[in-house]
Design a protein around this motif. Sequence first.
Motif, PDB file in Angstrom:
ATOM      1  N   LEU A  82       0.824  -1.202   0.000  1.00  0.00           N
ATOM      2  CA  LEU A  82       0.000   0.000   0.000  1.00  0.00           C
ATOM      3  C   LEU A  82       0.860   1.254   0.000  1.00  0.00           C
ATOM      4  O   LEU A  82       1.882   1.312   0.693  1.00  0.00           O
ATOM      5  N   PRO A  83       0.444   2.268  -0.788  1.00  0.00           N
ATOM      6  CA  PRO A  83       1.105   3.565  -0.660  1.00  0.00           C
ATOM      7  C   PRO A  83       0.683   4.211   0.655  1.00  0.00           C
ATOM      8  O   PRO A  83      -0.121   3.650   1.413  1.00  0.00           O
ATOM      9  N   SER A  84       1.161   5.408   0.928  1.00  0.00           N
ATOM     10  CA  SER A  84       0.764   6.098   2.149  1.00  0.00           C
ATOM     11  C   SER A  84      -0.734   6.390   2.114  1.00  0.00           C
ATOM     12  O   SER A  84      -1.350   6.447   1.037  1.00  0.00           O
ATOM     13  N   ASP A  85      -1.330   6.563   3.277  1.00  0.00           N
ATOM     14  CA  ASP A  85      -2.755   6.849   3.358  1.00  0.00           C
ATOM     15  C   ASP A  85      -3.119   8.097   2.549  1.00  0.00           C
ATOM     16  O   ASP A  85      -4.163   8.138   1.890  1.00  0.00           O
ATOM     17  N   ASP A  86      -2.265   9.090   2.580  1.00  0.00           N
ATOM     18  CA  ASP A  86      -2.552  10.336   1.872  1.00  0.00           C
ATOM     19  C   ASP A  86      -2.589  10.109   0.363  1.00  0.00           C
ATOM     20  O   ASP A  86      -3.504  10.568  -0.331  1.00  0.00           O
ATOM     21  N   VAL A  87      -1.607   9.369  -0.165  1.00  0.00           N
ATOM     22  CA  VAL A  87      -1.561   9.085  -1.606  1.00  0.00           C
ATOM     23  C   VAL A  87      -2.741   8.223  -2.016  1.00  0.00           C
ATOM     24  O   VAL A  87      -3.404   8.486  -3.032  1.00  0.00           O
ATOM     25  N   LEU A  88      -3.038   7.190  -1.229  1.00  0.00           N
ATOM     26  CA  LEU A  88      -4.148   6.298  -1.558  1.00  0.00           C
ATOM     27  C   LEU A  88      -5.471   7.058  -1.536  1.00  0.00           C
ATOM     28  O   LEU A  88      -6.327   6.861  -2.407  1.00  0.00           O
ATOM     29  N   ARG A  89      -5.638   7.936  -0.561  1.00  0.00           N
ATOM     30  CA  ARG A  89      -6.879   8.710  -0.465  1.00  0.00           C
ATOM     31  C   ARG A  89      -7.081   9.572  -1.712  1.00  0.00           C
ATOM     32  O   ARG A  89      -8.180   9.695  -2.248  1.00  0.00           O
ATOM     33  N   HIS A  90      -6.005  10.199  -2.187  1.00  0.00           N
ATOM     34  CA  HIS A  90      -6.099  11.022  -3.398  1.00  0.00           C
ATOM     35  C   HIS A  90      -6.472  10.167  -4.611  1.00  0.00           C
ATOM     36  O   HIS A  90      -7.273  10.596  -5.456  1.00  0.00           O
ATOM     37  N   GLN A  91      -5.879   8.979  -4.722  1.00  0.00           N
ATOM     38  CA  GLN A  91      -6.189   8.100  -5.849  1.00  0.00           C
ATOM     39  C   GLN A  91      -7.640   7.631  -5.810  1.00  0.00           C
ATOM     40  O   GLN A  91      -8.333   7.602  -6.828  1.00  0.00           O
ATOM     41  N   VAL A  92      -8.108   7.228  -4.630  1.00  0.00           N
ATOM     42  CA  VAL A  92      -9.491   6.779  -4.504  1.00  0.00           C
ATOM     43  C   VAL A  92     -10.444   7.932  -4.819  1.00  0.00           C
ATOM     44  O   VAL A  92     -11.446   7.753  -5.525  1.00  0.00           O
ATOM     45  N   LEU A  93     -10.135   9.123  -4.315  1.00  0.00           N
ATOM     46  CA  LEU A  93     -10.983  10.279  -4.592  1.00  0.00           C
ATOM     47  C   LEU A  93     -11.033  10.569  -6.085  1.00  0.00           C
ATOM     48  O   LEU A  93     -12.093  10.913  -6.631  1.00  0.00           O
ATOM     49  N   ASP A  94      -9.904  10.416  -6.757  1.00  0.00           N
ATOM     50  CA  ASP A  94      -9.871  10.656  -8.197  1.00  0.00           C
ATOM     51  C   ASP A  94     -10.831   9.715  -8.923  1.00  0.00           C
ATOM     52  O   ASP A  94     -11.553  10.122  -9.838  1.00  0.00           O
ATOM     53  N   HIS A  95     -10.856   8.441  -8.513  1.00  0.00           N
ATOM     54  CA  HIS A  95     -11.766   7.490  -9.139  1.00  0.00           C
ATOM     55  C   HIS A  95     -13.217   7.780  -8.761  1.00  0.00           C
ATOM     56  O   HIS A  95     -14.133   7.593  -9.580  1.00  0.00           O
ATOM     57  N   THR A 237       3.307   1.188  -7.334  1.00  0.00           N
ATOM     58  CA  THR A 237       3.490   2.503  -7.941  1.00  0.00           C
ATOM     59  C   THR A 237       2.263   2.880  -8.765  1.00  0.00           C
ATOM     60  O   THR A 237       1.817   4.040  -8.742  1.00  0.00           O
ATOM     61  N   ALA A 238       1.687   1.908  -9.487  1.00  0.00           N
ATOM     62  CA  ALA A 238       0.475   2.176 -10.269  1.00  0.00           C
ATOM     63  C   ALA A 238      -0.670   2.602  -9.363  1.00  0.00           C
ATOM     64  O   ALA A 238      -1.417   3.543  -9.674  1.00  0.00           O
ATOM     65  N   VAL A 239      -0.829   1.918  -8.241  1.00  0.00           N
ATOM     66  CA  VAL A 239      -1.876   2.296  -7.292  1.00  0.00           C
ATOM     67  C   VAL A 239      -1.691   3.739  -6.839  1.00  0.00           C
ATOM     68  O   VAL A 239      -2.643   4.506  -6.703  1.00  0.00           O
ATOM     69  N   ALA A 240      -0.445   4.128  -6.637  1.00  0.00           N
ATOM     70  CA  ALA A 240      -0.157   5.448  -6.074  1.00  0.00           C
ATOM     71  C   ALA A 240      -0.258   6.582  -7.084  1.00  0.00           C
ATOM     72  O   ALA A 240      -0.698   7.681  -6.737  1.00  0.00           O
ATOM     73  N   VAL A 241       0.119   6.331  -8.366  1.00  0.00           N
ATOM     74  CA  VAL A 241       0.273   7.476  -9.269  1.00  0.00           C
ATOM     75  C   VAL A 241      -0.497   7.370 -10.579  1.00  0.00           C
ATOM     76  O   VAL A 241      -0.694   8.384 -11.255  1.00  0.00           O
ATOM     77  N   SER A 242      -0.934   6.191 -10.990  1.00  0.00           N
ATOM     78  CA  SER A 242      -1.525   6.054 -12.322  1.00  0.00           C
ATOM     79  C   SER A 242      -2.895   6.706 -12.408  1.00  0.00           C
ATOM     80  O   SER A 242      -3.679   6.672 -11.454  1.00  0.00           O
ATOM     81  N   ASN A 243      -3.184   7.281 -13.573  1.00  0.00           N
ATOM     82  CA  ASN A 243      -4.510   7.835 -13.851  1.00  0.00           C
ATOM     83  C   ASN A 243      -5.355   6.865 -14.672  1.00  0.00           C
ATOM     84  O   ASN A 243      -6.478   7.209 -15.063  1.00  0.00           O
ATOM     85  N   GLY A 244      -4.851   5.683 -14.949  1.00  0.00           N
ATOM     86  CA  GLY A 244      -5.579   4.721 -15.763  1.00  0.00           C
ATOM     87  C   GLY A 244      -6.756   4.119 -15.019  1.00  0.00           C
ATOM     88  O   GLY A 244      -6.810   4.115 -13.780  1.00  0.00           O
ATOM     89  N   GLN A 245      -7.716   3.570 -15.787  1.00  0.00           N
ATOM     90  CA  GLN A 245      -8.908   2.981 -15.193  1.00  0.00           C
ATOM     91  C   GLN A 245      -8.584   1.796 -14.295  1.00  0.00           C
ATOM     92  O   GLN A 245      -9.335   1.483 -13.369  1.00  0.00           O
TER      93      GLN A 245
END
Length: 457
Positions: A82-95, A237-245
């Motif tokens: 898992l990435p950090s909670d902050d990074v994961l939260r941003h990714q989940v929010l983006d989706h 890394t994909a979980v943390a930074v990717s914009n893909g579906q």
Amino acid sequence: MSIKRSALALFLILAAGFAASAANMPNPATATPEPATSSLADKGTPLDRIVAVVNDGVILQSELDRQTQLIKQQLAQHNTTLPSDDVLRHQVLDHMITTQLELQAAKNKGIQVSDDTVNQTLAQIAQQNGFTLDEMPAKLAAQGLSYDEFRDQIRTQLIERQIRQHAVDDHVFVSPAEIDQYLAQQAQQGHGDTQYHLYQILLTLPQQPTPEQVQKVKAKADEIYKKLQGGADFSSTAVAVSNGQEALHGGDLGWLRGSELPASLADAILSMQPGTISQPIRDANGYHIVKLADKRSEHHVVVTQTHARHILIRTNLLVSDEDAKKHLEKIRGEIEHGASFADLAKKYSNDPGSATEGGDLGWLNPGQVVPKFQQVMDKLKVNEISEPFQTQFGWHIVQVLGRRQQDQTEDVKRRQAYSAIHTRKLREQTEQWLRTLRDQAYISIRLNGDAGSDADE
């Protein structure tokens, strides 16, 4: 035992649905939290708040927290770091933002999903996983999932499928010439029988990016590539930074045939070896970094075809199941005593597609008929006639006229090529459509809870 993914891809709770259902979508004019009462404030009870405004909808902290927790559970089951909670939260929010944009687009088009449709889908999922719909709440609870939330997620995914079909799927076409071209290209390159298991990190660009935006995204892609070369885990890394579906599935694109590969990435992928990672590749959607996890070759496809004919009697208000069965027993008896199967099929069969041909169905591939029909047909010897049996179409008798082994490699290749090209086009155009939705939307991210530090898109 955990519930497996549905073949219809409707059980991917966390792949496509990251927002509340459209019916529960709050209005920003009314969803702003009220000031805390003194009793709540004294007790230190946290109040819900808005973490993102998406056009005329909002996403609440409670929704984000719940989805982030579900993502953590899923990634843990797949042993993804898992990435950090902050990074994961941003990714989940983006989706979640993407999902809300799709739901809003569906609402504008009047797209709705009935309770009956949701129930049928849930029943399919239960059946595919070996239990009944009544058992589903307990099965989900054992995995820490709420049945009501799961039901909402299924409704959301069904709506997303419909709006994507309306906006993208119905406009994707594959011509015979394209199939010929891809098959020839694959054969020339020696990759016609090869499949590729790919992972992707996608950093998207706006539709009309400025040179500064391109440079910024390229620099980020180069930095990510350097970290991957240094040993960083690709999926994490994909979980943390990717914009893909597929970001929250570790960037996993699954197995793709050569003709399914995105045109802009194909040359790089075809020259890669399993385990290697490409340098950042620019296309219309942004910068891609691809990992080739594995590749494999397909083989010749030889199937057993059955030549069969049948007589169908449908039931209705005037013809009961018993009437249909007895009628077919009588017809079968006449055939056994020398009557022509073909003549009786023309006279009595209720199958308009085959009756005029004497009931002849031609040469059938495995799976071309419904399972019950296939099961009965497979047990018959050549020239043998079945006893009357029932399918969802009515009552049948079937006679097997012959069997043969047929090499269908080329036919299968053409069907697979069509599917592969369609899938590739669909993926590319879906990415473009989602990017357009975001470019045209008002999005304000308020993760820090400070209106003065909103990140507006």
